[in-house]
Design a protein around this motif. Sequence first.
Motif: not given
Length: 358
Positions: A35-40, A156-165, A96-97
């Motif tokens: 129960e931590t998908e909101d980032g807490t 609508g997502n709590h996560s800012e997402g990821w970047t691959m380069k 959630v990491s």
Amino acid sequence: VTVANLTLTGGYSEGHGCTGGGGLLLAANDMFNLETEDGTNIASTYPVIENVIIENNHSHNGGGMAFFRVDGPVLNNVIIRNNTATAFGGGIFSYVSTMTMTSVTITGNQNQGEGQGGGIMLANSRGTFDNMTITNNTAVGAHGGGIWTNNSGGDGNHSEGWTMKNSTISGNHSDWFGGGILSGWSHPNLINCTISGNTGYWGGGGIMGLEGGFTLKESIVSNNFSFGSGGGINVWGPISGNDGVVIEDCIVSGNQSDSDGGGITLDEDVDAIITRTSVVDNYAAEYIGGIDVMNTNATINNVTVSRNASGNGGGVGITNANVDITNSIVWENTGNEINGSASVIYSNIEGGYDGEGN
């Protein structure tokens, strides 16, 4: 903590539930709490994993390794190979990491049919991944041969997402959608990446957006294959807000579809912007070898669509869609260069096309 200069092999954690981690697990202390998908309640922890090989391990999730509700791990020069997962993430599972990965090779991993992500699964995850090599991973009876990501960035997502380069995603296979990458309800950023030689049986041989978009810049999508739509790129909406698809300064070439959209398929409210991109030498067995746009809005600017072929129409296909084409070249495709009605200005269309400056 530093874990360095060793091999982790022969681990088995099928009974460890969602947490997983066949070879290595980095987890919060209450690791079974979902129960931590909101980032807490995320553990801030900064282990460094470097010069490590993680191979021939198995788990329910994350056959090679798992990140579970942690913020801060760093991987440098790590090889994750020949691991298996029953469900999610044959090589790596992240829930959630947030992590940083540099010069990491993920190869020969497999999820075995109950979940997603042959190489990596990134669920509600963030991070920066540089100089990655993701090759020859398999999603058996599932999506995302190389990478599956869900709820990672976007509206609508709590996560800012990821970047691959500066990375290569090649030779991966999925039995369903997204041979190289599947982005579901997410919006990752890929910069200077090569997505080549992947196979997605249902669609999206190279990269697939499933009610999620992505930003693809300065990248090559080439020689991918699907039996379904979008040999190179397939996006299927709807996508909420302003988190559609951005393809900028890219080459989409040599991709094949046994259905429609050899190069690119955009379908159902995806709001795509394609800029300074070449879509060339792609093939679709049925409809539209180059770019197939259906039931959505697309802006195509400074784009070359050339030498694409199909059973019916080779260049740009438009069905119940609003498409603006500006400063572009559509030339030497089989069949009609533009199939359907578009707003076209200041463009070079073989055979001509009504519009200012064409």
